[in-house]
Enzyme design. Structure first.
Site, short mmCIF file in Angstrom:
data_model
loop_
_atom_site.label_atom_id
_atom_site.label_comp_id
_atom_site.label_asym_id
_atom_site.label_seq_id
_atom_site.Cartn_x
_atom_site.Cartn_y
_atom_site.Cartn_z
N SER A 122 0.84 -1.20 0.00
CA SER A 122 0.00 0.00 0.00
C SER A 122 0.88 1.26 0.00
CB SER A 122 -0.95 -0.05 1.19
OG SER A 122 -2.04 0.81 1.02
N ASP A 146 -0.51 -4.80 -3.60
CA ASP A 146 -1.87 -4.28 -3.66
C ASP A 146 -1.94 -2.76 -3.65
OD1 ASP A 146 -4.49 -5.55 -4.01
OD2 ASP A 146 -5.06 -4.32 -2.31
N HIS A 292 -6.90 -6.66 0.87
CA HIS A 292 -5.82 -5.69 0.73
C HIS A 292 -4.58 -6.07 1.53
CE1 HIS A 292 -3.88 -1.88 0.09
NE2 HIS A 292 -3.96 -1.53 1.36
#
Length: 315
Positions: A122, A146, A292
């Site tokens: 992220s 992700d 995620h």
């Protein structure tokens, strides 16, 4: 293994959960003072110099990688981004990849020797791209987990935003665990929730317990001032367009082998992944059946993918 602090008390359980037996690796808390007086903190696993450096996402900390690192079995460095874990908060609250990458570079230079396989989740993935673009000598390979430019790395479900918009300090960690479970957060069991809360909070001198990461405190402040929050939202919309362009420029500038690992139920959609591959057709795309937080939901699968990519790219 260094055991002077209870932050390592969960490692045995983490190892068991990913099927690792035998002696645990040595793990130690590292810390250094940056030029502006802020502190940067990290975890170093193993006796040999780190081969892999991990960079976590927004609202998390270096310990989020524990299970993945144990499953991987390689000497590793996991850095607490500024504003998270045991690293200092930024007074300007400017937690963008461009601002964070220089501190990560400083940590790698201090605690590792030689270019690293950098794994970033992220916000950490965007930071990894900014690092590879600005300090290519430190990055032998980059794996972005992700995230692609244009996706808000601070985004999340509504209950997460509401959760952190609540009180910022508590009488005990048990209260924090109760609140997390009431919001459906923490991994589904009280044991997992206790681990996450413990590693993401600290006891202040007055005995109250607070979240370590700055984002929770910023969210609470904005929730208390709706008129300010509306202004910030408008500014964020404009800033997002700028950051998206900057992020794609960073991705384009990555000279090291590049991989995008996508959680099939995470933030990166099939369309996002297609855009990424269209811009970087030389990259590798891997999809895993997770949300995620790939590293927390499927640490063994992620570790296996990292090991395979590292081995393949070194042949």
């Amino acid at each position: 293994m260094t055991t002077s602090d209870d932050e390592f008390r969960f490692l045995a359980t983490d190892a068991r959960d990913v099927g690792v037996t035998g002696d645990l690796p040595r793990v130690e808390r590292m810390s250094l003072t940056l030029e502006d007086g802020r502190s940067l903190s990290a975890l170093r696993f193993g006796d040999a110099p780190p081969a892999v450096t991990f960079v976590h996402g927004a609202g998390l900390n270096a310990h989020t990688w524990d299970s993945t690192i144990l499953a991987l079995g390689l000497p590793a460095l996991a850095i607490d981004l500024p504003g998270h874990g045991d690293s200092s908060w930024r007074t300007d609250a400017a937690y963008t990849a461009t601002n964070l990458a220089p501190d990560v570079a400083t940590g790698i230079r201090a605690w590792a020797s030689g270019p690293q396989l950098v794994v970033g989740h992220s916000l950490g993935g965007l930071t990894g791209a900014a690092l590879a673009a600005s300090a290519p000598e430190l990055v032998a390979q980059l794996i972005m987990v992700d995230i692609t430019p244009g996706i808000d790395p601070n985004a999340g479900a509504a209950q997460i935003r509401a959760f952190f918009a609540g009180p910022t300090d508590w009488a005990s960690r048990d209260e924090m665990v109760d609140r997390a479970m009431a919001f459906g957060l923490g991994g589904g069991t009280r044991e997992k929730t206790e681990r996450g809360v413990y590693l993401n909070s600290r006891v202040r001198e007055d005995g109250r317990v607070e979240w370590k990461h700055h984002f929770a405190h910023l969210a609470a402040a904005l929730a208390a001032a709706p008129e300010v929050a509306a202004q910030v939202d408008a500014q964020q919309d404009a800033l997002s367009e700028i950051l998206s362009t900057t992020g794609w420029n960073d991705v384009a500038a990555v000279a090291a082998p590049l991989t995008l690992i996508r959680g099939e139920h995470g933030f990166v959609t099939a369309e996002d992944a297609a855009e990424f591959m269209g811009r970087r057709p030389d990259a590798v795309l891997v999809a895993l059946p997770t949300g995620h937080n790939v590293h927390e939901e499927a640490p063994r699968s992620l570790a296996g993918t990292i090991a395979e990519l590292g081995d393949t790219r070194q042949r």
